[in-house]
Design an enzyme around this catalytic site. Structure first.
Site, PDB file in Angstrom:
ATOM      1  N   GLU A  37       6.496   6.870 -12.370  1.00 14.03           N
ATOM      2  CA  GLU A  37       6.555   6.503 -13.986  1.00 14.03           C
ATOM      3  C   GLU A  37       5.578   7.110 -14.660  1.00 14.03           C
ATOM      4  O   GLU A  37       5.930   7.455 -15.795  1.00 14.03           O
ATOM      5  CB  GLU A  37       6.453   4.857 -13.916  1.00 14.03           C
ATOM      6  CG  GLU A  37       7.580   4.152 -13.441  1.00 14.03           C
ATOM      7  CD  GLU A  37       7.280   2.666 -13.371  1.00 14.03           C
ATOM      8  OE1 GLU A  37       6.495   2.194 -12.773  1.00 14.03           O
ATOM      9  OE2 GLU A  37       8.124   2.001 -13.969  1.00 14.03           O
ATOM     10  N   GLU A  40       9.808  -0.533  -5.555  1.00 16.03           N
ATOM     11  CA  GLU A  40       9.384  -1.871  -6.145  1.00 16.03           C
ATOM     12  C   GLU A  40      10.235  -3.088  -5.522  1.00 16.03           C
ATOM     13  O   GLU A  40       9.832  -4.031  -5.125  1.00 16.03           O
ATOM     14  CB  GLU A  40       9.375  -1.906  -7.594  1.00 16.03           C
ATOM     15  CG  GLU A  40       8.105  -1.225  -8.325  1.00 16.03           C
ATOM     16  CD  GLU A  40       8.513   0.226  -8.786  1.00 16.03           C
ATOM     17  OE1 GLU A  40       9.349   0.837  -8.379  1.00 16.03           O
ATOM     18  OE2 GLU A  40       7.571   0.653  -9.558  1.00 16.03           O
ATOM     19  N   GLY A  50       4.968   3.373  -9.692  1.00 17.19           N
ATOM     20  CA  GLY A  50       4.012   3.746 -11.023  1.00 17.19           C
ATOM     21  C   GLY A  50       3.745   5.152 -11.128  1.00 17.19           C
ATOM     22  O   GLY A  50       3.380   5.623 -12.041  1.00 17.19           O
TER      23      GLY A  50
HETATM   24  C1  HXC Z   1      -2.419   0.001  -2.649  1.00 17.83           C
HETATM   25  C2  HXC Z   1      -1.928   1.864  -1.136  1.00 17.83           C
HETATM   26  C3  HXC Z   1      -0.740   1.952  -1.692  1.00 17.83           C
HETATM   27  C4  HXC Z   1      -0.444   1.466  -3.113  1.00 17.83           C
HETATM   28  C5  HXC Z   1      -0.889   3.534  -0.204  1.00 17.83           C
HETATM   29  N1  HXC Z   1      -1.963   2.404  -0.195  1.00 17.83           N
HETATM   30  N2  HXC Z   1      -0.015   3.172  -1.464  1.00 17.83           N
HETATM   31  N3  HXC Z   1      -2.675   0.801  -1.460  1.00 17.83           N
HETATM   32  N4  HXC Z   1      -1.206   0.356  -3.535  1.00 17.83           N
HETATM   33  N5  HXC Z   1       0.537   1.592  -3.815  1.00 17.83           N
HETATM   34  C6  HXC Z   1      -3.000   2.526   0.714  1.00 17.83           C
HETATM   35  C7  HXC Z   1      -2.503   2.093   2.148  1.00 17.83           C
HETATM   36  O1  HXC Z   1      -2.830   0.651   1.985  1.00 17.83           O
HETATM   37  C8  HXC Z   1      -3.467   2.706   3.136  1.00 17.83           C
HETATM   38  O2  HXC Z   1      -4.777   2.106   3.094  1.00 17.83           O
HETATM   39  C9  HXC Z   1      -3.685   4.092   2.317  1.00 17.83           C
HETATM   40  O3  HXC Z   1      -3.348   3.949   1.192  1.00 17.83           O
HETATM   41  C10 HXC Z   1      -2.927   5.326   3.136  1.00 17.83           C
HETATM   42  O4  HXC Z   1      -1.611   4.765   3.347  1.00 17.83           O
HETATM   43  P1  HXC Z   1      -0.519   4.510   4.227  1.00 17.83           P
HETATM   44  O5  HXC Z   1       0.212   3.556   4.210  1.00 17.83           O
HETATM   45  O6  HXC Z   1      -1.518   4.194   5.581  1.00 17.83           O
HETATM   46  O7  HXC Z   1      -0.184   6.053   4.550  1.00 17.83           O
HETATM   47  P2  HXC Z   1       1.473   6.366   5.208  1.00 17.83           P
HETATM   48  O8  HXC Z   1       1.479   5.701   6.310  1.00 17.83           O
HETATM   49  O9  HXC Z   1       1.390   7.666   5.202  1.00 17.83           O
HETATM   50  O10 HXC Z   1       2.590   5.975   4.324  1.00 17.83           O
HETATM   51  C11 HXC Z   1       2.489   6.528   2.968  1.00 17.83           C
HETATM   52  C12 HXC Z   1       3.598   5.553   1.843  1.00 17.83           C
HETATM   53  C13 HXC Z   1       3.066   4.273   2.154  1.00 17.83           C
HETATM   54  C14 HXC Z   1       4.839   5.452   2.264  1.00 17.83           C
HETATM   55  C15 HXC Z   1       3.533   6.080   0.498  1.00 17.83           C
HETATM   56  O11 HXC Z   1       1.552   4.030   1.882  1.00 17.83           O
HETATM   57  C16 HXC Z   1       3.766   3.127   0.971  1.00 17.83           C
HETATM   58  O12 HXC Z   1       4.696   2.756   1.216  1.00 17.83           O
HETATM   59  N6  HXC Z   1       2.855   2.831  -0.113  1.00 17.83           N
HETATM   60  C17 HXC Z   1       3.332   2.005  -0.993  1.00 17.83           C
HETATM   61  C18 HXC Z   1       4.400   2.661  -2.212  1.00 17.83           C
HETATM   62  C19 HXC Z   1       5.040   1.669  -3.178  1.00 17.83           C
HETATM   63  O13 HXC Z   1       5.425   0.778  -2.842  1.00 17.83           O
HETATM   64  N7  HXC Z   1       4.661   1.818  -4.259  1.00 17.83           N
HETATM   65  C20 HXC Z   1       4.860   1.053  -5.562  1.00 17.83           C
HETATM   66  C21 HXC Z   1       3.708   0.359  -5.861  1.00 17.83           C
HETATM   67  S1  HXC Z   1       4.537  -1.213  -6.982  1.00 17.83           S
HETATM   68  P3  HXC Z   1      -5.851   1.765   4.324  1.00 17.83           P
HETATM   69  O14 HXC Z   1      -6.677   1.057   3.509  1.00 17.83           O
HETATM   70  O15 HXC Z   1      -4.669   0.784   5.085  1.00 17.83           O
HETATM   71  O16 HXC Z   1      -5.998   2.786   4.912  1.00 17.83           O
HETATM   72  C22 HXC Z   1       4.408  -0.354  -8.482  1.00 17.83           C
HETATM   73  C23 HXC Z   1       4.654  -1.146  -9.769  1.00 17.83           C
HETATM   74  C24 HXC Z   1       4.624  -0.002 -10.963  1.00 17.83           C
HETATM   75  O17 HXC Z   1       3.945   0.832  -8.432  1.00 17.83           O
HETATM   76  C25 HXC Z   1       4.164  -1.195 -12.090  1.00 17.83           C
HETATM   77  C26 HXC Z   1       3.936  -0.341 -13.331  1.00 17.83           C
HETATM   78  C27 HXC Z   1       3.074   0.865 -13.421  1.00 17.83           C
END
Ligand code: HXC
Length: 261
Positions: A114, A134, A111
């Protein structure tokens, strides 16, 4: 005075430019409902402010936005998602009349990408990492990624991003036309975005709004309908003071004084 938001910082680097900074650092700017509502309200507030001509949307050095908030989404059921029309308010930027420049550093994922794809102009820092991961969560993009990426970078690149979840770096994004350009100078991507916004805000705002409306129509209409819309908008601008002023200033070899009317 502008409204204060919990998850968004709003400033005015120029009287005519609003800088909206996503500010939920503990979650890499993951977009939960409260954060997203702040972003849309801050953008709407700027869009409605007659002193403002363009907006810049940015995040932190580490993350523009790491996606929708997975922790908030994970327990949703189909009926909850469907009946609340989850993400129906997502098309916020594309409905604004004033131009939005996105300045992306670090992660713009799911997102987050997006959201950036809804901006009118997209600038990236060398640190930018763009992706639609995703698929790794057992879903697909839901905020326009499948449609906007396919139109912007073509079917096969969009398929690769969406089916493999591979994250694209700034250079590749630039080559693909996924971003306008990578800003490599020392002042950084936000400064560059503010400059673009200042430049646009200094033009006739009526003409800028018409230009944005016409380009966006290219993604909705057939060529014949789009060309007709463009010509009608072009005709209508002859009813503005800015058209008279702009053309008169050219003939008189001076700078135009826009009144945005
Ligand atoms: C909730 C998130 C998050 C997310 C990161 N965090 N991304 N929380 N939702 N999308 C939180 C982590 O849980 C963590 O919290 C803190 O942010 C720091 O992240 P880390 O993972 O510890 O950092 P790092 O190791 O540097 O990794 C960064 C990263 C990774 C590669 C970006 O965080 C990641 O893969 N995030 C998810 C990316 C993702 O899948 N996005 C798509 C989401 S689905 P804590 O509490 O543990 O410190 C989507 C659907 C869209 O977007 C629908 C339409 C809008």
């Amino acid at each position: 005075a502008s409204i204060r938001y919990e998850n968004v910082l709003v400033s005015r680097p120029d009287p005519a430019v609003a800088l909206i900074t996503l500010n939920r650092p503990k979650a890499l700017n993951a977009l939960n409902a409260a954060h997203f509502s702040d972003i849309s309200m801050a953008l709407k507030e700027a869009d409605e402010n007659p002193d403002i001509g363009a907006m810049v949307l940015t995040g932190s050095d580490k993350a523009f936005a790491a996606g929708a908030d997975i922790k908030e989404m994970k327990d949703k059921t189909f009926s909850e998602a469907y009946m609340s029309n989850f993400l129906s308010n997502w098309e916020v930027i594309s409905k604004l009349r004033k131009p939005v420049i996105a300045a992306v550093s670090g992660y713009a994922l799911g997102g987050g990408l997006e959201l950036a794809l809804q901006a009118d102009i997209l600038l990236a820092a060398p640190s930018a990492k763009l992706g639609q991961p995703e698929i790794n969560l057992g879903v697909i993009p839901g905020g326009g990624g499948t449609q906007r990426l396919a139109r912007l970078i073509g079917k096969s690149r969009a398929m690769e991003m969406i089916l493999t979840g591979r994250i694209v770096d700034a250079e590749e994004a630039e080559r693909w036309g996924l971003v306008n350009r990578v800003v490599r100078d020392e002042n950084g991507v936000v400064e560059a975005a503010i400059k673009v916004a200042q430049d646009i805000a200094g033009k006739s705002r009526v003409a800028a709004a018409a230009g944005k409306e016409a380009v966006n129509a290219a993604f909705e209409l057939s060529l014949a309908e789009g060309l007709r819309l463009e010509r009608r908008l072009f005709h209508s601008l002859f009813a503005t003071k800015d058209q008279k002023e702009g053309m008169m200033a050219f003939a008189e070899k001076r700078q135009p004084q826009w009144t945005h009317s």
